[in-house]
Design an enzyme around this catalytic site. Sequence first.
Site, PDB file in Angstrom:
ATOM      1  N   ARG A 176      10.316   8.047  -2.430  1.00  0.00           N
ATOM      2  CA  ARG A 176      11.671   8.252  -2.960  1.00  0.00           C
ATOM      3  C   ARG A 176      11.885   7.737  -4.387  1.00  0.00           C
ATOM      4  NH1 ARG A 176      15.186   5.768   1.550  1.00  0.00           N
ATOM      5  NH2 ARG A 176      13.183   5.012   2.325  1.00  0.00           N
ATOM      6  N   ASN A 192      13.431   1.203  -2.316  1.00  0.00           N
ATOM      7  CA  ASN A 192      12.875   2.498  -1.938  1.00  0.00           C
ATOM      8  C   ASN A 192      13.202   3.575  -2.958  1.00  0.00           C
ATOM      9  OD1 ASN A 192      11.807   1.688   0.653  1.00  0.00           O
ATOM     10  ND2 ASN A 192      13.932   1.511   1.311  1.00  0.00           N
ATOM     11  N   ASN A 203      18.292 -20.911 -43.261  1.00  0.00           N
ATOM     12  CA  ASN A 203      19.224 -19.788 -43.198  1.00  0.00           C
ATOM     13  C   ASN A 203      18.467 -18.492 -43.452  1.00  0.00           C
ATOM     14  OD1 ASN A 203      22.053 -18.862 -42.915  1.00  0.00           O
ATOM     15  ND2 ASN A 203      21.572 -17.977 -44.918  1.00  0.00           N
ATOM     16  N   ALA A 255       0.810  -1.223   0.000  1.00  0.00           N
ATOM     17  CA  ALA A 255       0.000   0.000   0.000  1.00  0.00           C
ATOM     18  C   ALA A 255       0.838   1.266   0.000  1.00  0.00           C
ATOM     19  CB  ALA A 255      -0.934  -0.011   1.212  1.00  0.00           C
ATOM     20  N   GLY A 273       0.375   2.013   8.845  1.00  0.00           N
ATOM     21  CA  GLY A 273       1.427   1.113   9.325  1.00  0.00           C
ATOM     22  C   GLY A 273       1.281  -0.305   8.822  1.00  0.00           C
ATOM     23  N   TYR A 295      14.818  -9.151 -37.594  1.00  0.00           N
ATOM     24  CA  TYR A 295      13.737  -9.176 -36.608  1.00  0.00           C
ATOM     25  C   TYR A 295      12.797 -10.327 -36.942  1.00  0.00           C
ATOM     26  CZ  TYR A 295       9.415  -8.350 -34.187  1.00  0.00           C
ATOM     27  OH  TYR A 295       8.302  -8.540 -33.412  1.00  0.00           O
TER      28      TYR A 295
HETATM   29  C1  UD1 Z   1       9.589  -2.669   7.936  1.00  0.00           C
HETATM   30  C2  UD1 Z   1       9.652  -3.209   9.365  1.00  0.00           C
HETATM   31  C3  UD1 Z   1      11.131  -3.275   9.808  1.00  0.00           C
HETATM   32  C4  UD1 Z   1      11.901  -4.150   8.833  1.00  0.00           C
HETATM   33  C5  UD1 Z   1      11.728  -3.654   7.404  1.00  0.00           C
HETATM   34  C6  UD1 Z   1      12.326  -4.652   6.436  1.00  0.00           C
HETATM   35  C7  UD1 Z   1       7.618  -2.489  10.493  1.00  0.00           C
HETATM   36  C8  UD1 Z   1       7.024  -1.548  11.472  1.00  0.00           C
HETATM   37  N1  UD1 Z   1       8.917  -2.348  10.257  1.00  0.00           N
HETATM   38  O1  UD1 Z   1      10.077  -1.334   7.993  1.00  0.00           O
HETATM   39  O2  UD1 Z   1      11.204  -3.830  11.101  1.00  0.00           O
HETATM   40  O3  UD1 Z   1      13.270  -4.164   9.193  1.00  0.00           O
HETATM   41  O4  UD1 Z   1      10.326  -3.505   7.079  1.00  0.00           O
HETATM   42  O5  UD1 Z   1      12.303  -4.152   5.148  1.00  0.00           O
HETATM   43  O6  UD1 Z   1       6.914  -3.347  10.001  1.00  0.00           O
HETATM   44  N2  UD1 Z   1       2.955  -0.895   3.928  1.00  0.00           N
HETATM   45  C9  UD1 Z   1       1.597  -0.951   3.775  1.00  0.00           C
HETATM   46  N3  UD1 Z   1       0.807  -0.145   4.543  1.00  0.00           N
HETATM   47  C10 UD1 Z   1       1.320   0.687   5.479  1.00  0.00           C
HETATM   48  C11 UD1 Z   1       2.727   0.741   5.630  1.00  0.00           C
HETATM   49  C12 UD1 Z   1       3.513  -0.066   4.851  1.00  0.00           C
HETATM   50  O7  UD1 Z   1       1.082  -1.707   2.940  1.00  0.00           O
HETATM   51  O8  UD1 Z   1       0.520   1.378   6.135  1.00  0.00           O
HETATM   52  C13 UD1 Z   1       3.795  -1.764   3.107  1.00  0.00           C
HETATM   53  C14 UD1 Z   1       4.737  -0.995   2.197  1.00  0.00           C
HETATM   54  O9  UD1 Z   1       4.137  -0.753   0.938  1.00  0.00           O
HETATM   55  C15 UD1 Z   1       5.929  -1.950   2.088  1.00  0.00           C
HETATM   56  C16 UD1 Z   1       5.884  -2.717   3.407  1.00  0.00           C
HETATM   57  O10 UD1 Z   1       4.606  -2.540   3.952  1.00  0.00           O
HETATM   58  O11 UD1 Z   1       5.751  -2.850   1.023  1.00  0.00           O
HETATM   59  C17 UD1 Z   1       6.960  -2.263   4.386  1.00  0.00           C
HETATM   60  O12 UD1 Z   1       6.719  -0.935   4.722  1.00  0.00           O
HETATM   61  P1  UD1 Z   1       7.878   0.105   4.929  1.00  0.00           P
HETATM   62  O13 UD1 Z   1       7.297   1.441   5.222  1.00  0.00           O
HETATM   63  O14 UD1 Z   1       8.847   0.022   3.824  1.00  0.00           O
HETATM   64  O15 UD1 Z   1       8.530  -0.463   6.273  1.00  0.00           O
HETATM   65  P2  UD1 Z   1      10.008  -0.267   6.773  1.00  0.00           P
HETATM   66  O16 UD1 Z   1      10.124   1.074   7.380  1.00  0.00           O
HETATM   67  O17 UD1 Z   1      10.958  -0.646   5.727  1.00  0.00           O
HETATM   68 CA    CA Z   2      10.941  -0.857   3.413  1.00  0.00          CA
END
Ligand code: UD1
Ligand code: CA
Length: 431
Positions: free
Chosen positions: A17, A233, A349, A12, A83, A338
Site C-alpha cells: 500500500r 502501511n 556577524n 521482510a 508469515g 547558507y
Molecule cells: C501483526 C500481528 C497482529 C498485530 C499486528 C500489530 C501476526 C500474525 N499478526 O499483524 O496480531 O495486531 O501485527 O501491528 O503476527 N513480516 C515479515 N515476514 C512475513 C510477514 C510479515 O517479516 O512473512 C513483517 C512485516 O514486514 C511487518 C511485520 O512483520 O514489519 C508485521 O507484519 P504485518 O503483515 O504487518 O502483520 P499484521 O497483519 O499487521
Molecule cells: Ca502491520
Amino acid sequence: MKKEVRAIILGAGKGTRMHSEKPKVLHEIFSKPLLGWCIEAVQRLRNDVQCIVVTGHKAECVDKYINSNYECVKTVLQKEQLGTGHAVMQAIPLIGNFKGNVIITCGDTPCITTLTLQNLINQHEDTCSDVTVLTAEFENPTGYGRIVRSTNNEVVEIIEEKDADEQTKKIKEVNGGIYCLNWETIKEVFTKLSNNNAQGEYYLTDIIKLAKNNSLKVSGYKISDNNEIYGINSRKNLAEAFNIINKRHLNELMDSGVTIVDTNSIFISPETEIESDTIIFPNTYIEGKNKIAKFCKVGPMARLRGGCEVGEGSKIGNFVELKNAKIAKNTNVCHLSYIGDAELGSNINIGAGTIFANYNSITKEKKKSYLEDGVSIGSNSVLVAPVKIKKDAFIGALSVITKDVDSSSLAITRNSQKEIKNWVKKQKGEI
Ligand code: UD1
Ligand code: CA
C-alpha cells in the site's frame, strides 16, 4: 535489567500500500528510515543488545542500509514471506542457545520508545514470564489481532481479525506486535507453529496458545499511549507517524523550557537537543543530530540539516540553512545565508546573503572554513572553502573570498564605486 537482551526486527514485508519502488522499512521520517528508528529504540536499551533484522522484499537494499549504518546489526533473509512466525523462525539459528530475553518488534512501527521496551522487559522479568506481549486498547480495533483473556484475566490466545468470530471482534484489547520472550523456554514452541489458519501463514501470535499448552507463563503488558504501536502501511500512515514523533519531541522540549512558537509549523527531529530559554519561531525544520544552547533564537523559516552546534545567545534567522556548522556564542546569522562545513567563533556577524561555498561538484569534495571570534562578513559575500578568517577581520560586502584573511584586516574584492556626474540628465537630453 539482569538478563542479556537480543532483538529480532521483522522487516521482510513488501508494503504494497505504499505504492513504492522502495521497501516499506526504508521510507523515512526526518531523513532516517523507519527501520533505523526501530533499531535505535532497541539499541538504547543497553549497549550490548544484539539485533537481527529479518529481510525479504528488496533485501539487498535493506542489507545495504544496515551494513553502512549499523555495524553490529545482523540480517537474515526470509526468502518467501510466509508469515510473522516464519520470519522469526529464520532468525533462530543466529540466536541458538542464548539464555536471555529476546525482544521482537516490527520494522514498520517506528514510534515505539526505549522506555516502553524497558518497561516491557521489566514486567516480563518481575512476573517471571516466558512470553510477554505488548497490548493496547483501541476504540476501533479493526485490523489488529485481538487479545483473548481468561476469566482470571490471563492472556490465553491472540486471534487475528481474519480468523475472528463476531464475539472476538468486539474485544478492544489488541496485539501491539511487540513481544519479550524468555528464549531458553520459548524456543521449543517455534517448532510447533503451523499455517492452519485463514491466511495460510505461520502466525507469530500462535506462540501464545502454544506456550500455554506447554504450561509456560504468558503475560500481557498494556500501554496507555497507543501511538507507540502506530504501524505504517500507507503514505498517510507515514505522515501521521512523522507527526507523532515530531509532536512528542516538541512537547518534551516545551516541558524542559524551550519556547515553540507554533507547534503546527515547527519540525524538530528527536535527535536534536535544545536548551532552555531558546525560542524556535514558525516554519522551522530541524533534522538530524544538532545541539542548540540556551538563549538562542532560531527561525522563522530556518533549516538545520544535522551536525550543527549553536552556542548560547546566537541567532539563526529567516531563510538561513546550516549543515555541519559549529557556531559559538553570541554570533548572528540573521538573514538569507547558507553555512555548511564551517566552524564559527563567538561575537561574529554574518551579513545577509552570505554563502559558504563548501562543495566542489566536480570532485564531489566538501571543504571546511574557519571564522575566528569577532569576524564580520559583509552582505552578499561568498567564502570559497577552505578559508580561514582570523580574529576581528572584516570582509567588505559582495566579496568573493578565496584566500585566508589576517586578524583585524579588511578584505574586499568588489570593484570600487564609480560616479558619472549628471549622467541621467544627459540621457534625457536635458544637457
Ligand atoms: C501483526 C500481528 C497482529 C498485530 C499486528 C500489530 C501476526 C500474525 N499478526 O499483524 O496480531 O495486531 O501485527 O501491528 O503476527 N513480516 C515479515 N515476514 C512475513 C510477514 C510479515 O517479516 O512473512 C513483517 C512485516 O514486514 C511487518 C511485520 O512483520 O514489519 C508485521 O507484519 P504485518 O503483515 O504487518 O502483520 P499484521 O497483519 O499487521
Ligand atoms: Ca502491520
